[in-house]
Design a protein around this motif. Sequence first.
Motif, PDB file in Angstrom:
ATOM      1  N   CYS A 127       6.985  -8.837  -0.874  1.00  0.00           N
ATOM      2  CA  CYS A 127       7.217  -9.072  -2.300  1.00  0.00           C
ATOM      3  C   CYS A 127       5.895  -9.020  -3.065  1.00  0.00           C
ATOM      4  O   CYS A 127       4.819  -9.234  -2.493  1.00  0.00           O
ATOM      5  CB  CYS A 127       7.894 -10.416  -2.508  1.00  0.00           C
ATOM      6  SG  CYS A 127       9.502 -10.538  -1.654  1.00  0.00           S
ATOM      7  N   ILE A 128       5.997  -8.732  -4.358  1.00  0.00           N
ATOM      8  CA  ILE A 128       4.815  -8.498  -5.190  1.00  0.00           C
ATOM      9  C   ILE A 128       4.939  -9.236  -6.518  1.00  0.00           C
ATOM     10  O   ILE A 128       6.032  -9.339  -7.087  1.00  0.00           O
ATOM     11  CB  ILE A 128       4.634  -6.981  -5.455  1.00  0.00           C
ATOM     12  CG1 ILE A 128       4.275  -6.251  -4.150  1.00  0.00           C
ATOM     13  CG2 ILE A 128       3.582  -6.707  -6.528  1.00  0.00           C
ATOM     14  CD1 ILE A 128       4.214  -4.741  -4.298  1.00  0.00           C
ATOM     15  N   ALA A 148       8.978  -5.626  -2.915  1.00  0.00           N
ATOM     16  CA  ALA A 148       8.127  -4.446  -3.093  1.00  0.00           C
ATOM     17  C   ALA A 148       8.954  -3.205  -3.372  1.00  0.00           C
ATOM     18  O   ALA A 148       8.529  -2.318  -4.124  1.00  0.00           O
ATOM     19  CB  ALA A 148       7.259  -4.242  -1.853  1.00  0.00           C
ATOM     20  N   VAL A 154       7.197  -1.408  -6.418  1.00  0.00           N
ATOM     21  CA  VAL A 154       6.322  -0.268  -6.117  1.00  0.00           C
ATOM     22  C   VAL A 154       6.663   0.985  -6.917  1.00  0.00           C
ATOM     23  O   VAL A 154       5.778   1.572  -7.563  1.00  0.00           O
ATOM     24  CB  VAL A 154       6.295   0.024  -4.607  1.00  0.00           C
ATOM     25  CG1 VAL A 154       5.618   1.366  -4.321  1.00  0.00           C
ATOM     26  CG2 VAL A 154       5.560  -1.091  -3.866  1.00  0.00           C
ATOM     27  N   PRO A 180       1.030  -4.170 -10.969  1.00  0.00           N
ATOM     28  CA  PRO A 180       1.079  -5.079  -9.817  1.00  0.00           C
ATOM     29  C   PRO A 180      -0.222  -5.860  -9.703  1.00  0.00           C
ATOM     30  O   PRO A 180      -1.308  -5.306  -9.902  1.00  0.00           O
ATOM     31  CB  PRO A 180       1.276  -4.136  -8.634  1.00  0.00           C
ATOM     32  CG  PRO A 180       0.624  -2.857  -9.070  1.00  0.00           C
ATOM     33  CD  PRO A 180       0.845  -2.765 -10.569  1.00  0.00           C
ATOM     34  N   VAL A 212       0.190  -8.975  -3.538  1.00  0.00           N
ATOM     35  CA  VAL A 212       1.260  -9.064  -2.548  1.00  0.00           C
ATOM     36  C   VAL A 212       1.447 -10.537  -2.202  1.00  0.00           C
ATOM     37  O   VAL A 212       0.473 -11.262  -1.969  1.00  0.00           O
ATOM     38  CB  VAL A 212       0.903  -8.266  -1.272  1.00  0.00           C
ATOM     39  CG1 VAL A 212       1.984  -8.425  -0.214  1.00  0.00           C
ATOM     40  CG2 VAL A 212       0.686  -6.798  -1.613  1.00  0.00           C
ATOM     41  N   ILE A 255       0.436  -4.237   2.027  1.00  0.00           N
ATOM     42  CA  ILE A 255       1.525  -3.339   2.393  1.00  0.00           C
ATOM     43  C   ILE A 255       1.049  -1.892   2.386  1.00  0.00           C
ATOM     44  O   ILE A 255       0.151  -1.522   1.631  1.00  0.00           O
ATOM     45  CB  ILE A 255       2.731  -3.517   1.459  1.00  0.00           C
ATOM     46  CG1 ILE A 255       2.359  -3.196   0.011  1.00  0.00           C
ATOM     47  CG2 ILE A 255       3.285  -4.938   1.557  1.00  0.00           C
ATOM     48  CD1 ILE A 255       3.547  -3.190  -0.940  1.00  0.00           C
ATOM     49  N   SER A 272       7.380 -14.263   1.809  1.00  0.00           N
ATOM     50  CA  SER A 272       8.104 -13.002   1.936  1.00  0.00           C
ATOM     51  C   SER A 272       9.503 -13.348   2.417  1.00  0.00           C
ATOM     52  O   SER A 272       9.745 -14.450   2.924  1.00  0.00           O
ATOM     53  CB  SER A 272       7.408 -12.050   2.921  1.00  0.00           C
ATOM     54  OG  SER A 272       7.331 -12.637   4.199  1.00  0.00           O
ATOM     55  N   GLY A 289      11.845  -0.316   1.618  1.00  0.00           N
ATOM     56  CA  GLY A 289      10.931  -1.417   1.359  1.00  0.00           C
ATOM     57  C   GLY A 289      10.965  -2.540   2.370  1.00  0.00           C
ATOM     58  O   GLY A 289      10.589  -3.676   2.052  1.00  0.00           O
TER      59      GLY A 289
END
Length: 325
Positions: free
Chosen positions: A130-131, A208, A212, A222, A225, A231, A251, A291
């Motif tokens: 995840c971001i 992500a 992304v 972004p 992370v 990633i 995550s 992802g």
Amino acid sequence: MLLKSPFTVVLSCALIALMPIKVLADSASYPSRPVRLVVPFPAGGPADILGRIIAQGLSESLGQQVIVDNRGGANTVIGAQTVARAAPDGYTLLLAIDSTLAMNPSLYSKLAYDPAKDFEPIGLVAEVPCIIAVNNSFPAENLAQLLALARVSPGKINFAHGTVTMHVGGELLNQMAKVRMTPVAYKGGGTSIVAVMGGEVQVTMEAAATIVPNAQAGKVRPLAVMGARRIAAMPDLPTVAESGVPGYDVSVWQSLVAPAGTPPEIINRLNRDVTALMNRADTKARLEKVGLAPLTSSPQELAALIKAETAKWSAVIQDVGLRIN
């Protein structure tokens, strides 16, 4: 006082003695019919795709069809309850995420299952990186700048989230960074990122797979992370821990579990087969397209993770007073 006849006593003892033999026989012939894999999400999303990859791979290794049964709703509670009530014979499995096993007990005042008592861990299967991202006009080029702005304006920066995990992950960031950003709930990652792109909120925390492509298209910026590792899709993007919040690690992990009481021979067989599947290069390639990143573990390692994550998230959830009734 009612006395049993010698024949009744002998017959009862014989039946009791035969019970373990039958369990062993069932385990030795497993599987002799199709297996059901309950995916507690609707069809079409990353979890469903993961479930179908697992079902296909296990169908090949087990020699029996593994059928995906989508039971979405109530933050995975519906699917989890279905498996918790199933026979412990290895023919009903659950694709469980972190909130299923480690967050829901603290979030729900009345939960229809007990993760510690109702399931046998099989193993980890995948991670959803995840971001944290922001609107392009927001004046923060990195996470340190975002946190600095949050400190001087407590509660005035909003973060969008489409899942319980991201909500609680945002609250953990608030705690560890000693800031106060305000959570805003959306129906999913898609609506969450649209809200950020449109300026409804300044920040989003999402998978992500959602962030992304929009970041690469220049629609969001972004910042970090959320997990412990960078990633492959954005190798230059630092983690939250690298950006000034050491120890932060959030995550979405996904795992396989079976109903409590499932024979260990079956648990070990499933762990061996799913571990081999997750280690295949073609599986990794298929997961990366949506992802996901493959993960593996022993049943014991998954049990330890569930215990540790339950304690971690229970403290966060109780501290901020989150509750789902």
